[in-house]
Design a protein around this motif. Structure first.
Motif, PDB file in Angstrom:
ATOM      1  N   ILE A   1       0.859  -1.184   0.000  1.00 43.31           N
ATOM      2  CA  ILE A   1       0.000   0.000   0.000  1.00 43.31           C
ATOM      3  C   ILE A   1       0.894   1.234   0.000  1.00 43.31           C
ATOM      4  N   SER A   2       0.511   2.260  -0.731  1.00 43.37           N
ATOM      5  CA  SER A   2       1.330   3.469  -0.797  1.00 43.37           C
ATOM      6  C   SER A   2       1.437   4.104   0.591  1.00 43.37           C
ATOM      7  N   PRO A   3       2.570   4.760   0.889  1.00 44.89           N
ATOM      8  CA  PRO A   3       2.739   5.357   2.219  1.00 44.89           C
ATOM      9  C   PRO A   3       1.612   6.313   2.606  1.00 44.89           C
ATOM     10  N   THR A   4       1.127   7.092   1.666  1.00 52.02           N
ATOM     11  CA  THR A   4       0.058   8.050   1.973  1.00 52.02           C
ATOM     12  C   THR A   4      -1.196   7.337   2.464  1.00 52.02           C
ATOM     13  N   ILE A   5      -1.602   6.290   1.761  1.00 57.89           N
ATOM     14  CA  ILE A   5      -2.781   5.519   2.164  1.00 57.89           C
ATOM     15  C   ILE A   5      -2.477   4.724   3.430  1.00 57.89           C
ATOM     16  N   ALA A   6      -1.262   4.200   3.533  1.00 59.87           N
ATOM     17  CA  ALA A   6      -0.886   3.391   4.697  1.00 59.87           C
ATOM     18  C   ALA A   6      -0.982   4.196   5.989  1.00 59.87           C
ATOM     19  N   ILE A   7      -0.583   5.455   5.940  1.00 59.08           N
ATOM     20  CA  ILE A   7      -0.676   6.303   7.130  1.00 59.08           C
ATOM     21  C   ILE A   7      -2.129   6.456   7.548  1.00 59.08           C
ATOM     22  N   SER A   8      -2.996   6.686   6.566  1.00 53.90           N
ATOM     23  CA  SER A   8      -4.425   6.826   6.863  1.00 53.90           C
ATOM     24  C   SER A   8      -4.984   5.538   7.457  1.00 53.90           C
ATOM     25  N   TYR A   9      -4.676   4.405   6.837  1.00 55.86           N
ATOM     26  CA  TYR A   9      -5.164   3.124   7.334  1.00 55.86           C
ATOM     27  C   TYR A   9      -4.622   2.830   8.729  1.00 55.86           C
ATOM     28  N   SER A  10      -3.364   3.184   8.964  1.00 54.50           N
ATOM     29  CA  SER A  10      -2.758   2.906  10.267  1.00 54.50           C
ATOM     30  C   SER A  10      -3.492   3.642  11.382  1.00 54.50           C
ATOM     31  N   LEU A  11      -4.000   4.826  11.076  1.00 57.33           N
ATOM     32  CA  LEU A  11      -4.748   5.586  12.074  1.00 57.33           C
ATOM     33  C   LEU A  11      -6.003   4.825  12.495  1.00 57.33           C
ATOM     34  N   PHE A  12      -6.698   4.237  11.536  1.00 56.65           N
ATOM     35  CA  PHE A  12      -7.900   3.457  11.835  1.00 56.65           C
ATOM     36  C   PHE A  12      -7.544   2.195  12.620  1.00 56.65           C
ATOM     37  N   ILE A  13      -6.554   1.455  12.133  1.00 55.54           N
ATOM     38  CA  ILE A  13      -6.194   0.166  12.740  1.00 55.54           C
ATOM     39  C   ILE A  13      -5.695   0.350  14.164  1.00 55.54           C
ATOM     40  N   VAL A  14      -4.751   1.261  14.338  1.00 52.74           N
ATOM     41  CA  VAL A  14      -4.190   1.491  15.678  1.00 52.74           C
ATOM     42  C   VAL A  14      -5.226   2.139  16.585  1.00 52.74           C
ATOM     43  N   GLY A  15      -6.075   2.987  16.009  1.00 56.31           N
ATOM     44  CA  GLY A  15      -7.098   3.642  16.808  1.00 56.31           C
ATOM     45  C   GLY A  15      -8.031   2.644  17.476  1.00 56.31           C
ATOM     46  N   PHE A  16      -8.586   1.733  16.689  1.00 57.32           N
ATOM     47  CA  PHE A  16      -9.523   0.765  17.262  1.00 57.32           C
ATOM     48  C   PHE A  16      -8.816  -0.255  18.150  1.00 57.32           C
ATOM     49  N   THR A  17      -7.616  -0.663  17.751  1.00 50.89           N
ATOM     50  CA  THR A  17      -6.877  -1.626  18.571  1.00 50.89           C
ATOM     51  C   THR A  17      -6.528  -1.024  19.925  1.00 50.89           C
ATOM     52  N   SER A  18      -6.056   0.215  19.926  1.00 49.22           N
ATOM     53  CA  SER A  18      -5.706   0.885  21.182  1.00 49.22           C
ATOM     54  C   SER A  18      -6.938   1.137  22.039  1.00 49.22           C
ATOM     55  N   LEU A  19      -8.074   1.407  21.382  1.00 53.40           N
ATOM     56  CA  LEU A  19      -9.313   1.637  22.132  1.00 53.40           C
ATOM     57  C   LEU A  19      -9.712   0.390  22.921  1.00 53.40           C
ATOM     58  N   VAL A  20      -9.590  -0.764  22.276  1.00 55.74           N
ATOM     59  CA  VAL A  20      -9.884  -2.022  22.968  1.00 55.74           C
ATOM     60  C   VAL A  20      -8.905  -2.233  24.114  1.00 55.74           C
ATOM     61  N   GLY A  21      -7.611  -1.960  23.849  1.00 57.96           N
ATOM     62  CA  GLY A  21      -6.613  -2.113  24.896  1.00 57.96           C
ATOM     63  C   GLY A  21      -6.851  -1.182  26.067  1.00 57.96           C
ATOM     64  N   SER A  22      -7.259   0.042  25.789  1.00 57.22           N
ATOM     65  CA  SER A  22      -7.507   1.007  26.867  1.00 57.22           C
ATOM     66  C   SER A  22      -8.713   0.591  27.706  1.00 57.22           C
TER      67      SER A  22
END
Length: 261
Positions: free
Chosen positions: A37-58
């Protein structure tokens, strides 16, 4: 490479469960190099993935009373605002080519990956040194410093996606004098809010593969439970140091791949 990417997604969740927010630094390299995935799209996707994963962890830490909501409000107000402004009003207007050195072009994607690699090197050193961070006795809370730190974390998250988590815990321990477990739980909630708000700022800029990011997020969330289980069974300092060496190798690989190969 997709299967390797899904396995690495599980590892992202495991690392988040084991060492807190610093594990999110792997998300962008996994999306770029394993899912192509291109870096520009990857950064956007990473925000979603890490956001929900961290929310569950919190939420796991919240159930144990290990999330300080006053700190989330103080720190999050500046960092969340900065992330949203960066993603909504700055990133869309950055040029595709920053500058040229002869025939060598420094593109937006190249710049992002090299800066991200430098961030990984800094994070790895912090993890490898693995010195215990303790609050300074007798110091008062300094809200203005927390705001400044929040802006810094917001800029890192906004421009590079998830990856500023390793900066959060020292700030929360030293500036807010939080115990380590409280700092980890609180940092996960701040990271979740930063990432999800940053992702909202991206909606409408490009097409989003919702099925893909949902699957990767689900795998990472499964990993965070695995990491949380092993966190109780093994030495956390050794795990953090070992993960730091892995991040160091990854950072060097990215620099070599982007600038040499």
């Amino acid at each position: 490479m997709e299967m390797a990417g899904y396995i690495a997604s599980l590892f992202i969740g495991v690392s988040l469960g084991l060492i807190g927010g610093g594990g999110s630094i792997l998300t962008v390299p996994v999306l770029v190099y394993l899912f192509a995935i291109s870096p520009t799209i990857a950064i956007s996707y990473s925000l979603f993935i890490v956001g929900f994963t961290s929310l569950v962890g919190s939420f796991h830490y919240y159930r144990k009373g290990l999330v300080n909501f006053k700190t989330v409000l103080l720190f999050g107000s500046s960092s969340i605002t900065t992330v949203f402004i960066a993603r909504k009003f700055i990133i869309p207007f950055l040029p595709n080519v920053f500058f040229r050195l002869g025939s060598f072009e420094v593109t937006h994607s190249l710049f992002v990956m090299v800066v991200f690699a430098i961030l990984m090197l800094a994070a790895s050193v912090s993890m490898i040194r693995s010195r215990k961070v303790v609050a300074e006795n007798g110091t008062k809370e300094k809200p203005w410093m927390l705001v400044v730190y929040g802006v810094l974390i917001g800029l890192v998250t906004g421009f590079l996606g998830a990856g500023g988590g390793f900066l959060l815990i020292p700030a929360l321990v030293i500036l807010m004098k939080l115990p380590m477990k409280n700092a980890i739980g609180t940092s996960l909630l701040i990271i979740a809010l930063n990432s999800l708000i940053g992702f909202l700022g991206d909606i409408g800029r490009h097409a989003i593969d919702w099925k893909f990011i949902t699957i990767v997020s689900a795998i990472a969330i499964a990993g965070i439970f695995i990491g949380g289980y092993f966190n109780q069974k093994v030495n956390a300092d050794k795990l953090k140091k070992g993960f730091g060496w892995f991040v160091l190798v990854m950072g060097i690989y990215i620099i070599v791949k982007e600038l040499v190969l």
